[in-house]
Design an enzyme around this catalytic site. Sequence first.
Site, PDB file in Angstrom:
ATOM      1  N   GLU A   1       0.816  -1.213   0.000  1.00 16.61           N
ATOM      2  CA  GLU A   1       0.000   0.000   0.000  1.00 16.61           C
ATOM      3  C   GLU A   1       0.852   1.268   0.000  1.00 16.61           C
ATOM      4  O   GLU A   1       0.514   2.256  -0.665  1.00 16.61           O
ATOM      5  CB  GLU A   1      -0.930   0.019   1.227  1.00 16.61           C
ATOM      6  CG  GLU A   1      -1.977  -1.074   1.242  1.00 16.61           C
ATOM      7  CD  GLU A   1      -1.543  -2.327   1.975  1.00 16.61           C
ATOM      8  OE1 GLU A   1      -2.415  -3.043   2.477  1.00 16.61           O
ATOM      9  OE2 GLU A   1      -0.309  -2.582   2.049  1.00 16.61           O
TER      10      GLU A   1
ATOM     11  N   LYS B   1       3.968   1.724  -1.148  1.00 13.93           N
ATOM     12  CA  LYS B   1       4.571   1.891  -2.479  1.00 13.93           C
ATOM     13  C   LYS B   1       3.565   2.521  -3.438  1.00 13.93           C
ATOM     14  O   LYS B   1       3.872   3.488  -4.152  1.00 13.93           O
ATOM     15  CB  LYS B   1       5.017   0.532  -3.006  1.00 13.93           C
ATOM     16  CG  LYS B   1       5.366   0.503  -4.489  1.00 13.93           C
ATOM     17  CD  LYS B   1       5.486  -0.916  -5.008  1.00 13.93           C
ATOM     18  CE  LYS B   1       5.655  -0.960  -6.519  1.00 13.93           C
ATOM     19  NZ  LYS B   1       6.941  -0.414  -6.985  1.00 13.93           N
TER      20      LYS B   1
ATOM     21  N   GLU C   1      14.209  -7.448 -22.695  1.00 15.82           N
ATOM     22  CA  GLU C   1      13.746  -8.264 -21.556  1.00 15.82           C
ATOM     23  C   GLU C   1      12.280  -8.028 -21.192  1.00 15.82           C
ATOM     24  O   GLU C   1      11.888  -8.129 -20.026  1.00 15.82           O
ATOM     25  CB  GLU C   1      14.636  -8.034 -20.322  1.00 15.82           C
ATOM     26  CG  GLU C   1      16.096  -8.348 -20.572  1.00 15.82           C
ATOM     27  CD  GLU C   1      16.971  -8.134 -19.336  1.00 15.82           C
ATOM     28  OE1 GLU C   1      16.452  -8.198 -18.213  1.00 15.82           O
ATOM     29  OE2 GLU C   1      18.172  -7.900 -19.509  1.00 15.82           O
TER      30      GLU C   1
ATOM     31  N   GLU D   1      27.317  -8.205  -2.492  1.00 14.15           N
ATOM     32  CA  GLU D   1      26.307  -8.061  -1.446  1.00 14.15           C
ATOM     33  C   GLU D   1      26.504  -8.972  -0.239  1.00 14.15           C
ATOM     34  O   GLU D   1      26.294  -8.576   0.895  1.00 14.15           O
ATOM     35  CB  GLU D   1      24.942  -8.321  -2.076  1.00 14.15           C
ATOM     36  CG  GLU D   1      23.765  -8.099  -1.187  1.00 14.15           C
ATOM     37  CD  GLU D   1      22.487  -8.237  -1.977  1.00 14.15           C
ATOM     38  OE1 GLU D   1      21.708  -9.131  -1.665  1.00 14.15           O
ATOM     39  OE2 GLU D   1      22.295  -7.458  -2.917  1.00 14.15           O
TER      40      GLU D   1
ATOM     41  N   HIS E   1      27.793  -7.611 -15.095  1.00 13.68           N
ATOM     42  CA  HIS E   1      27.366  -6.307 -14.560  1.00 13.68           C
ATOM     43  C   HIS E   1      27.203  -6.415 -13.053  1.00 13.68           C
ATOM     44  O   HIS E   1      26.753  -7.438 -12.547  1.00 13.68           O
ATOM     45  CB  HIS E   1      26.032  -5.877 -15.186  1.00 13.68           C
ATOM     46  CG  HIS E   1      25.442  -4.661 -14.525  1.00 13.68           C
ATOM     47  ND1 HIS E   1      26.001  -3.410 -14.675  1.00 13.68           N
ATOM     48  CD2 HIS E   1      24.371  -4.503 -13.703  1.00 13.68           C
ATOM     49  CE1 HIS E   1      25.290  -2.537 -13.969  1.00 13.68           C
ATOM     50  NE2 HIS E   1      24.304  -3.177 -13.372  1.00 13.68           N
TER      51      HIS E   1
ATOM     52  N   HIS F   1      18.479   5.440 -11.454  1.00 16.33           N
ATOM     53  CA  HIS F   1      17.535   5.360 -10.340  1.00 16.33           C
ATOM     54  C   HIS F   1      16.876   6.705 -10.063  1.00 16.33           C
ATOM     55  O   HIS F   1      16.020   6.812  -9.195  1.00 16.33           O
ATOM     56  CB  HIS F   1      18.236   4.841  -9.088  1.00 16.33           C
ATOM     57  CG  HIS F   1      18.778   3.462  -9.283  1.00 16.33           C
ATOM     58  ND1 HIS F   1      20.036   3.239  -9.799  1.00 16.33           N
ATOM     59  CD2 HIS F   1      18.220   2.242  -9.094  1.00 16.33           C
ATOM     60  CE1 HIS F   1      20.226   1.930  -9.892  1.00 16.33           C
ATOM     61  NE2 HIS F   1      19.149   1.311  -9.470  1.00 16.33           N
TER      62      HIS F   1
ATOM     63  N   CYS G   1      22.771   0.970 -14.810  1.00 20.77           N
ATOM     64  CA  CYS G   1      21.965  -0.201 -14.460  1.00 20.77           C
ATOM     65  C   CYS G   1      20.886  -0.381 -15.521  1.00 20.77           C
ATOM     66  O   CYS G   1      20.790   0.403 -16.467  1.00 20.77           O
ATOM     67  CB  CYS G   1      21.343  -0.013 -13.064  1.00 20.77           C
ATOM     68  SG  CYS G   1      20.924  -1.592 -12.263  1.00 20.77           S
TER      69      CYS G   1
END
EC number: 2.1.1.14
Length: 768
Positions: free
Chosen positions: A18, A20, A495, A616, A653, A706, A738
């Site tokens: 909700e 988002k 994609e 990560e 990448h 982004h 990206c």
Amino acid sequence: MSALTSVSGFPRIGQNRELKKIIEAYWKGNTTLDEVRATAKELRAKHWKLQQAAGIDLIPSNDFSYYDQMLDTAILLNVIPQRYQRLAFENPEETLFAMGRGYQGEKGDVTALPMKKWFTTNYHYLVPEIDSATDIKLNSTKPFDEFNEAKALGITTKPVLIGPYTFLKLARNPQAEELDYDKGLVNAVAAVYAEVVAKFAELGVQWIQIDEPYLVLDKEPGDVELFKSLYAKILPAREGKVKVLLNTYFGHIADVYETVNLLGFDGIGLDLNEGKDENLAAVEKYGVAEKTTIFAGVINGRNIWRNNYAVSLGLVDALKQVTANVAVSTASSLLHVPFSTEGEDGLADDVRKHFAFAVQKLDELHEVAVLADASDDEKKASAELAANQALFDGTRVAADPAVAKRIASLTDADFVRQPARAERQKEQREALNLPLLPTTTIGSFPQTKEVRAERAKLRKGEITKAEYDEFMKNQIDACIKHQEEIGLDVLVHGEFERNDMVEYFGQNLNGFLFTKNAWVQSYGTRCVKPPIVWGDVSRANPITVEWSAYAQSRTDHVMKGMLTGPVTILNWSWPREDITHEQQTQQLALAIRDEVLDLEKAGIKVIQIDEAALREKLPLRKTDWHKKYLDWAIPAFRLVHSAVKPTTQIHTHMCYSEFNDIIKDIDAMDADVISFEASRGDLVVLDAIHDANFETEAGPGVYDIHSPRIPSEQEIEDRIYEILKKMDVEKVWINPDCGLKTRGNAETWPSLENLVAAAKAVRAKLAK
């Protein structure tokens, strides 16, 4: 009577995303800020009441954020760079969004703050900027407002703050190489935290949780003194009215536990998942201060499998041998797991019973706390303990003998590509005939509402597979034509058929399970829905070959095949807990290796194997980097591509990461080309590339995808010249930082046009 229970943090996006949806609607001008605030208030109330109903004693507040908790902390401390203050927004939320996303409009044009991974998670935080103009002071009432909001509902919460030590260690000075922790800065930050603690005491707060996850990292000279000096000024503000819980997670604090234990914290939170052995040993060695409660982080906040109660109870019992003051807690915030298994009716009951999302973890926490104080006879009679143990007795899923046989047959030669990279580069330049500074994209193009709707129609059976394929081919055709028109050198198919770079592959591999609604926050309003590794992994049929071969048939340009690498698939999935990550990654590597070889057979000359998440999961302590991770992660990548021809160019990448300290390991992946996400990091990776004599050709991202802002041609041209100061021009590629999936066409194509124009302008100048 049961042990005290504490939740470190709770997901904020809502059961059905909700938060988002309402924020993105606001960004598009489709709703008001008041509606955003109302939705946020409803979510906070719902989440507090859920925890109250589950019997949680210390329910967190101020763990909610519209965008990011580090960003909220920066605003709390007035760490707001001048470029955002000059925008002079009327509402503080607008300033927050500009800091997180950048802003381009009538008030100005500013880039976003840098963004980095939050320790070893797939969550991203905004990096605070502290410079000579920063005026540290208390600048927000958010923590107090949310405490009072919960209090009005009859719930006394435990406010959560990111600690001053972690905040300062993660902040940066854009005007210098390192942030100087001078006395003035440290005192100013400590003074604000002391003021916050004092205000909470006045409001009747019983416990404050201060998160210091940076304590689990290796310490540099001066770090311990910095930590001690901060809390020497903060803790006296309690004045006996409020308790402070120092919370740590994602590892152990064995090297500073003795110091922390002597500082007088009312509670110390220890991660007994990722830092179990070291933390327990430290407690046993140094004991626990008389008035300090140890918060045993036994409920995993990082994975979705059920907790093994017997193991958790053993950990709590071990602590009780040292101190009677033991509370039971989540090991970290539940921000990193999905909301609830409720509604996941696509999973059979005998499968779903093995999973616990955030709501279920509340019940686990309560049950472990009750059992922790139960007698041996009560434990033997406990239906909850028996039902839990049944989940771990016996075999959950049968092993695949074909997978085991294939792994057992691997030899050292399977991990080495021939010939050496320098020789391959010569052959590839001749075979591909690309210009200097070749331009390309990272792979994905914007997924419009129409594309997503078409996938949904296929899923619901409203269209045939043939109709779906025809639609996707039309999307690919249009994407290729547009790329050709603007002059990109190496093309991609876009994609459009992929919902997610990990889930798409998982759906086409044996061994994975999928959820309907198990979303977790990645950054801002961006959410991901990781697949679950349930059993042994193998490839049943080719996955991407048909689409890539079709795309290559529609152009004379070089077409790049797009795959996700094994380490990233595992790191962005919910991994198994019954076999090692190394074993799971090898299984994935063999599956993707089959796909690479099939793409090559289909005539694809450039194949990108994304390892966006390689950095990560690098252990937080350097002594563990190789033996616990890199020694198997790097060979797994080499296994994927070692059998291709010398003329086939292998790209990879990497996303939001800091590569400088593992640059030689990245070179050892033996890819031919690597693209880095670098635009938000001020291209600092270039120094590492230069100093390491990096052999791999590289494309440091020249603009930030982004952010919705469109970079100018001159901006990108300047960026290219910055890159050329540190890299050999023959090894440089020009690309965004990206994939473009989450952007809109309105900003994507103008940005790429400027990218191509900038590359051509630089080529022309170099040719003179």
